[in-house]
Design an enzyme around this catalytic site. Structure first.
Site, PDB file in Angstrom:
ATOM      1  N   SER A  31     -11.950  -5.289  49.941  1.00  0.00           N
ATOM      2  CA  SER A  31     -11.846  -6.059  51.181  1.00  0.00           C
ATOM      3  C   SER A  31     -12.198  -7.529  50.978  1.00  0.00           C
ATOM      4  CB  SER A  31     -12.753  -5.451  52.258  1.00  0.00           C
ATOM      5  OG  SER A  31     -12.321  -4.157  52.608  1.00  0.00           O
ATOM      6  N   GLY A  76      -7.530  -9.282  54.056  1.00  0.00           N
ATOM      7  CA  GLY A  76      -6.493 -10.091  54.680  1.00  0.00           C
ATOM      8  C   GLY A  76      -6.330  -9.883  56.169  1.00  0.00           C
ATOM      9  N   CYS A 126     -12.370  -0.001  59.085  1.00  0.00           N
ATOM     10  CA  CYS A 126     -12.222  -1.433  58.817  1.00  0.00           C
ATOM     11  C   CYS A 126     -10.766  -1.885  59.022  1.00  0.00           C
ATOM     12  CB  CYS A 126     -12.739  -1.765  57.415  1.00  0.00           C
ATOM     13  SG  CYS A 126     -13.112  -3.525  57.187  1.00  0.00           S
ATOM     14  N   LEU A 127     -10.042  -2.256  57.968  1.00  0.00           N
ATOM     15  CA  LEU A 127      -8.643  -2.650  58.145  1.00  0.00           C
ATOM     16  C   LEU A 127      -7.845  -1.502  58.748  1.00  0.00           C
ATOM     17  CD1 LEU A 127      -6.587  -5.013  57.530  1.00  0.00           C
ATOM     18  CD2 LEU A 127      -5.949  -3.691  55.509  1.00  0.00           C
ATOM     19  N   ASN A 160     -17.851  -5.579  56.764  1.00  0.00           N
ATOM     20  CA  ASN A 160     -17.164  -6.570  55.939  1.00  0.00           C
ATOM     21  C   ASN A 160     -15.763  -6.790  56.482  1.00  0.00           C
ATOM     22  OD1 ASN A 160     -16.183  -8.246  53.948  1.00  0.00           O
ATOM     23  ND2 ASN A 160     -15.717  -6.577  52.549  1.00  0.00           N
ATOM     24  N   PHE A 189     -11.566 -10.127  60.839  1.00  0.00           N
ATOM     25  CA  PHE A 189     -10.719  -9.993  62.022  1.00  0.00           C
ATOM     26  C   PHE A 189     -11.271  -8.862  62.887  1.00  0.00           C
ATOM     27  CE2 PHE A 189      -8.166 -12.079  58.891  1.00  0.00           C
ATOM     28  CZ  PHE A 189      -7.302 -12.911  59.575  1.00  0.00           C
ATOM     29  N   HIS A 201     -18.532   0.361  58.075  1.00  0.00           N
ATOM     30  CA  HIS A 201     -18.357   1.256  56.930  1.00  0.00           C
ATOM     31  C   HIS A 201     -19.349   2.415  56.959  1.00  0.00           C
ATOM     32  CE1 HIS A 201     -15.408  -0.962  54.446  1.00  0.00           C
ATOM     33  NE2 HIS A 201     -15.859  -1.990  55.145  1.00  0.00           N
ATOM     34  N   GLU A 221     -19.374   4.980  55.128  1.00  0.00           N
ATOM     35  CA  GLU A 221     -19.697   5.452  53.778  1.00  0.00           C
ATOM     36  C   GLU A 221     -20.878   4.699  53.187  1.00  0.00           C
ATOM     37  OE1 GLU A 221     -17.494   1.788  52.874  1.00  0.00           O
ATOM     38  OE2 GLU A 221     -17.324   3.363  54.392  1.00  0.00           O
TER      39      GLU A 221
END
Length: 382
Positions: A51, A244, A270-271, A310, A313, A352, A354
């Site tokens: 990431s 990104g 996350c993303l 982390n 956006f 996250h 994990e």
């Protein structure tokens, strides 16, 4: 043992801020978006987290490298950061687990770093002005000349970095699960559940946690169409983290839209959380300086988890699809940190669970995913 260097290095931000320090890592010039991370530990996991692709990471913790590096604490097959900024970089680690020094590790992976700079000043600048592009160089020591290099770098907005970090082949995760000192033991289901994980930049510890809950995990490239994913007849589908601008990952969004129609359990981190929202018609926006650290509170009501985050956006809460219910807020700035579908077995979190590195407060999300997959399998078998 790493070699202590007094070789000069220069850091320049897009706003013209220039700081001189010392080379810490490889020789050369590197350009990327500069972000700060507030973690006090786990720097090797941070450096190898996909990431962070395209980013120069500034650590607010003043000492880095004390425990060296080893072969176990990586989150991917290589160092992913574009560069590294530290106040003081240790070159002589002291840990029974250390196999090399951090500075040698950076040099091995040709990562340019700088030490001996005022990281408090830089952190305040990024908080006030927002994350911005910057450059570190051991070759270009004139601030104006290096600023011209920074000016040519693309903005993170609109940038699809997933192709740089996603796997190019299908594989099944077969390495050992997380060590016992990291997590409490989990009782796996009697029959393995099959998860297809779409790799937008997946972390190894996500795969370890899924495996520890008794799942077989098949990892597929980010460009894999829904038809190929469904050909595995999975019990559940996982959308991974990654770097990104999520809105630029158009293939992933289209694939997720098709997967949503199947009614199979789907879990995003996350993303993957952002792509799920985009696939359902929501919008994302760029945060001023992002959330990067191991100590971010998230939750809803009286239940709060300290989370590892982390991302740069976030989902726009005002554009969320009506089918999505918010399950978690980031309690620092009230941005959306978790959602779930009100009818289907679909949910995602911005942070996250994990927890590598970080706290274990949110590990229960994996148990929820497993429970949904077991229920889905029972419904199919009637």
């Amino acid at each position: 043992m790493g070699l202590q260097t007094t070789a000069p290095a220069l850091l320049v931000l897009a706003d013209g801020t220039a700081l001189r320090g010392y080379r810490y890592g490889a020789k050369g010039t590197t350009v990327g978006e500069v972000v700060f991370n507030t973690g006090m530990t786990g720097y090797q996991e941070v450096l190898t987290d996909p990431s962070y692709c395209g980013q120069i990471v500034l650590f607010t913790y003043p000492e880095l490298g004390n425990t060296g590096v080893n072969a176990e604490d990586v989150e991917s097959e290589r160092v992913q950061v574009q560069g590294l900024i530290v106040r003081h970089g240790c070159t002589q680690p002291s840990s029974w687990r250390a196999q090399a020094s951090l500075v040698d590790y950076l040099e091995q992976w040709r990562v340019v770093g700088i030490s001996g700079v005022d990281t408090r000043l830089l952190t305040r600048r990024l908080r006030e002005q927002g994350a911005m592009n910057g450059a570190i160089s051991t070759e270009i020591l004139d601030p104006q000349e290096l600023l011209e290099v920074v000016a040519q770098a693309p903005s993170m907005e609109g940038l699809n970095l997933v192709p740089r970090v996603s796997t190019s082949r299908v594989y099944e995760w077969c390495t050992p699960t997380a060590p016992m000192w990291e997590f409490a033991p989990v009782s796996p289901p009697p029959e393995p559940l099959l998860v297809v994980a779409v790799d937008f930049g997946i972390k190894h510890n996500i795969l370890r946690r899924l495996a520890s809950y008794g799942c077989r995990v098949v990892v597929v490239p980010a460009t894999t169409p829904a038809t190929e994913i469904l050909a595995y007849d999975p019990d559940g589908i996982f959308l991974s983290n990654g770097p990104g601008d999520p809105a630029a990952v158009r293939e992933g969004i289209a694939t997720t839209q098709a997967l949503l129609k199947t009614g199979r359990p789907l879990f995003g981190i996350c993303l993957g959380h952002q792509i799920l929202g985009l696939a359902m018609g929501s919008q994302t926006f760029k945060l001023k300086f992002g959330h990067h650290g191991l100590n971010h509170p998230a939750g809803l009501g009286n239940q709060v988890a300290i989370s590892s985050q982390n991302h740069g956006f976030a989902l726009d809460k005002d554009t969320l699809a009506p089918e999505l219910q918010i399950t978690d807020w980031n309690l620092n700035d009230q941005t959306v940190a978790g959602v779930r579908h009100q009818e289907l077995p679909i949910f995602s979190v911005q942070y996250h669970p994990e927890a590598s590195p970080g706290p274990h407060d949110a590990d229960y999300f994996f148990a929820q995913f497993v429970e949904q997959m077991q229920q889905y399998r029972q419904r199919r078998r009637g």
